[in-house]
Design a protein around this motif. Structure first.
Motif, PDB file in Angstrom:
ATOM      1  N   THR A 190       0.824  -1.209   0.000  1.00  0.00           N
ATOM      2  CA  THR A 190       0.000   0.000   0.000  1.00  0.00           C
ATOM      3  C   THR A 190       0.860   1.261   0.000  1.00  0.00           C
ATOM      4  OG1 THR A 190      -1.786  -1.134   1.171  1.00  0.00           O
ATOM      5  CG2 THR A 190      -1.775   1.277   1.255  1.00  0.00           C
ATOM      6  N   GLN A 191       1.868   1.279   0.882  1.00  0.00           N
ATOM      7  CA  GLN A 191       2.695   2.480   1.003  1.00  0.00           C
ATOM      8  C   GLN A 191       3.628   2.668  -0.194  1.00  0.00           C
ATOM      9  OE1 GLN A 191       4.498   3.127   4.919  1.00  0.00           O
ATOM     10  NE2 GLN A 191       3.105   1.611   5.784  1.00  0.00           N
ATOM     11  N   ALA A 192       4.060   1.550  -0.800  1.00  0.00           N
ATOM     12  CA  ALA A 192       4.990   1.648  -1.925  1.00  0.00           C
ATOM     13  C   ALA A 192       4.278   1.757  -3.275  1.00  0.00           C
ATOM     14  CB  ALA A 192       5.925   0.442  -1.940  1.00  0.00           C
ATOM     15  N   GLY A 193       2.971   1.470  -3.278  1.00  0.00           N
ATOM     16  CA  GLY A 193       2.229   1.543  -4.526  1.00  0.00           C
ATOM     17  C   GLY A 193       2.539   0.412  -5.472  1.00  0.00           C
ATOM     18  N   ILE A 194       2.790  -0.786  -4.913  1.00  0.00           N
ATOM     19  CA  ILE A 194       3.080  -1.968  -5.731  1.00  0.00           C
ATOM     20  C   ILE A 194       2.125  -3.089  -5.316  1.00  0.00           C
ATOM     21  CG2 ILE A 194       5.516  -1.385  -6.070  1.00  0.00           C
ATOM     22  CD1 ILE A 194       6.241  -3.213  -3.788  1.00  0.00           C
ATOM     23  N   SER A 195       2.128  -4.178  -6.084  1.00  0.00           N
ATOM     24  CA  SER A 195       1.247  -5.292  -5.744  1.00  0.00           C
ATOM     25  C   SER A 195       1.758  -6.012  -4.511  1.00  0.00           C
ATOM     26  CB  SER A 195       1.154  -6.276  -6.910  1.00  0.00           C
ATOM     27  OG  SER A 195       2.382  -6.974  -7.070  1.00  0.00           O
ATOM     28  N   ARG A 196       0.854  -6.718  -3.824  1.00  0.00           N
ATOM     29  CA  ARG A 196       1.265  -7.462  -2.640  1.00  0.00           C
ATOM     30  C   ARG A 196       2.263  -8.558  -3.009  1.00  0.00           C
ATOM     31  NH1 ARG A 196       0.736 -11.712   0.529  1.00  0.00           N
ATOM     32  NH2 ARG A 196       0.558 -11.427   2.797  1.00  0.00           N
ATOM     33  N   ALA A 197       2.072  -9.213  -4.158  1.00  0.00           N
ATOM     34  CA  ALA A 197       2.990 -10.274  -4.575  1.00  0.00           C
ATOM     35  C   ALA A 197       4.393  -9.725  -4.792  1.00  0.00           C
ATOM     36  CB  ALA A 197       2.474 -10.938  -5.855  1.00  0.00           C
ATOM     37  N   THR A 198       4.473  -8.531  -5.411  1.00  0.00           N
ATOM     38  CA  THR A 198       5.784  -7.901  -5.625  1.00  0.00           C
ATOM     39  C   THR A 198       6.423  -7.538  -4.289  1.00  0.00           C
ATOM     40  OG1 THR A 198       5.116  -7.023  -7.774  1.00  0.00           O
ATOM     41  CG2 THR A 198       6.984  -5.954  -6.697  1.00  0.00           C
ATOM     42  N   ALA A 199       5.613  -6.993  -3.385  1.00  0.00           N
ATOM     43  CA  ALA A 199       6.128  -6.646  -2.058  1.00  0.00           C
ATOM     44  C   ALA A 199       6.625  -7.886  -1.328  1.00  0.00           C
ATOM     45  CB  ALA A 199       5.039  -5.951  -1.238  1.00  0.00           C
ATOM     46  N   GLN A 200       5.874  -8.980  -1.433  1.00  0.00           N
ATOM     47  CA  GLN A 200       6.255 -10.214  -0.754  1.00  0.00           C
ATOM     48  C   GLN A 200       7.573 -10.752  -1.284  1.00  0.00           C
ATOM     49  OE1 GLN A 200       4.150 -11.856   1.878  1.00  0.00           O
ATOM     50  NE2 GLN A 200       6.293 -12.371   2.135  1.00  0.00           N
ATOM     51  N   ARG A 201       7.752 -10.733  -2.604  1.00  0.00           N
ATOM     52  CA  ARG A 201       9.007 -11.213  -3.198  1.00  0.00           C
ATOM     53  C   ARG A 201      10.181 -10.341  -2.755  1.00  0.00           C
ATOM     54  NH1 ARG A 201       5.698 -12.078  -7.784  1.00  0.00           N
ATOM     55  NH2 ARG A 201       6.311 -10.066  -8.654  1.00  0.00           N
ATOM     56  N   ALA A 202       9.975  -9.041  -2.751  1.00  0.00           N
ATOM     57  CA  ALA A 202      11.051  -8.131  -2.346  1.00  0.00           C
ATOM     58  C   ALA A 202      11.404  -8.317  -0.880  1.00  0.00           C
ATOM     59  CB  ALA A 202      10.629  -6.681  -2.608  1.00  0.00           C
ATOM     60  N   LEU A 203      10.403  -8.481  -0.034  1.00  0.00           N
ATOM     61  CA  LEU A 203      10.647  -8.692   1.393  1.00  0.00           C
ATOM     62  C   LEU A 203      11.405  -9.997   1.627  1.00  0.00           C
ATOM     63  CD1 LEU A 203       7.182  -7.529   2.744  1.00  0.00           C
ATOM     64  CD2 LEU A 203       9.388  -6.472   3.294  1.00  0.00           C
ATOM     65  N   ALA A 204      11.062 -11.033   0.865  1.00  0.00           N
ATOM     66  CA  ALA A 204      11.757 -12.318   1.003  1.00  0.00           C
ATOM     67  C   ALA A 204      13.231 -12.166   0.625  1.00  0.00           C
ATOM     68  CB  ALA A 204      11.084 -13.375   0.139  1.00  0.00           C
ATOM     69  N   GLN A 205      13.511 -11.413  -0.450  1.00  0.00           N
ATOM     70  CA  GLN A 205      14.902 -11.191  -0.864  1.00  0.00           C
ATOM     71  C   GLN A 205      15.666 -10.381   0.178  1.00  0.00           C
ATOM     72  OE1 GLN A 205      15.582  -9.967  -5.027  1.00  0.00           O
ATOM     73  NE2 GLN A 205      13.455 -10.482  -5.434  1.00  0.00           N
ATOM     74  N   LEU A 206      15.025  -9.347   0.721  1.00  0.00           N
ATOM     75  CA  LEU A 206      15.680  -8.518   1.728  1.00  0.00           C
ATOM     76  C   LEU A 206      15.945  -9.311   3.004  1.00  0.00           C
ATOM     77  CD1 LEU A 206      13.636  -5.227   1.252  1.00  0.00           C
ATOM     78  CD2 LEU A 206      16.059  -5.562   0.697  1.00  0.00           C
ATOM     79  N   GLU A 207      15.011 -10.201   3.349  1.00  0.00           N
ATOM     80  CA  GLU A 207      15.222 -11.021   4.551  1.00  0.00           C
ATOM     81  C   GLU A 207      16.371 -12.000   4.346  1.00  0.00           C
ATOM     82  OE1 GLU A 207      13.654 -14.593   7.186  1.00  0.00           O
ATOM     83  OE2 GLU A 207      12.599 -14.130   5.327  1.00  0.00           O
ATOM     84  N   GLN A 208      16.415 -12.639   3.183  1.00  0.00           N
ATOM     85  CA  GLN A 208      17.482 -13.586   2.898  1.00  0.00           C
ATOM     86  C   GLN A 208      18.842 -12.886   2.856  1.00  0.00           C
ATOM     87  OE1 GLN A 208      16.411 -15.638  -0.705  1.00  0.00           O
ATOM     88  NE2 GLN A 208      14.576 -16.539   0.175  1.00  0.00           N
TER      89      GLN A 208
END
Length: 232
Positions: A190-208
């Protein structure tokens, strides 16, 4: 691989057990061989599978995970036990130490927290298999030293992350997490203006990559909520 450390995951919540099993499978050298959700299942599955390591929850519907730990460690093929629990009381911690648990990890925790302890256990496990029939004091000191996870970077290291090297989407998501903290994938989207799936993939990469940490926030019912914050 046959040399992988076999792990039994014990947690009363099926969804949490799946998340923890997923964490374990992401660490090289470990293989989840089963899950249990009650004290009785934990004892039965440990006897059937003979795991090298058990991730043991304390609050089980039909008993106390520390009592289960006592039973397992008294058996002929005792596994190592890492306690993973929301219990923070001194009595539980003291009992876990007295029983011989190799680590005690307080919920909620992220992948990196568990991975650090698994890697430390793997190194000690490997070294113990290389020791001859009689260990020297140096061998003993080395084993016990290996059981302590390596310390993470100091707080200043997290503050000096060079996000300019990140891909644009990753940088955007990281900035949202850094600015808010304790956010869900939906919040980030919501805050970044992207899809939830895109946010989820990015968060997974940042966590790894170790830049953000995932925590499970437990409610009274249902699945635990995934929340992300910058690692400090």
């Amino acid at each position: 691989m046959t040399d992988d450390i076999s792990v039994l995951v014990v947690d009363d919540d099926y969804h949490v057990a799946r998340v923890h099993a997923g964490f374990v499978e992401r660490v090289s050298g470990f293989r989840v061989v089963g899950e249990a959700h009650t004290a009785a299942e934990a004892i039965a599955e440990s006897a059937r599978l003979s795991p090298d390591l058990v991730l043991m929850d304390i609050y089980l519907p039909d008993g106390d995970g520390l009592d289960v730990t006592r039973t397992l460690l008294a058996g002929p093929q005792a596994p190592a036990v890492i306690v993973v629990s929301a219990a923070r009381d001194a009595a539980s911690l003291r009992t876990a130490v007295q029983l011989g648990a190799v680590h005690y990890l307080v919920k909620p925790f992220g992948f990196t927290d568990l991975a650090e302890r698994l890697v430390a256990f793997r190194e000690a496990h490997t070294r113990m298999r290389q020791i001859p029939e009689e260990a020297t004091q140096a061998d003993v000191d080395r084993i016990f030293g290996l059981m302590r996870p390596a310390p993470g970077p100091p707080p200043a290291a997290a503050a000096s992350v060079d996000t300019s090297r990140l891909a644009p989407t990753l940088r955007l998501v990281y900035d949202v997490v850094a600015g808010a903290g304790g956010v869900s994938a939906t919040d980030v989207a919501t805050q970044a203006g992207i899809s939830r799936a895109t946010a989820q993939r990015a968060l997974a990469q940042l966590e790894q990559s170790g830049l953000v940490r995932l925590e499970l926030r437990y409610g009274s019912t249902g699945r635990p909520e995934h929340r992300y914050s910058v690692r400090r």
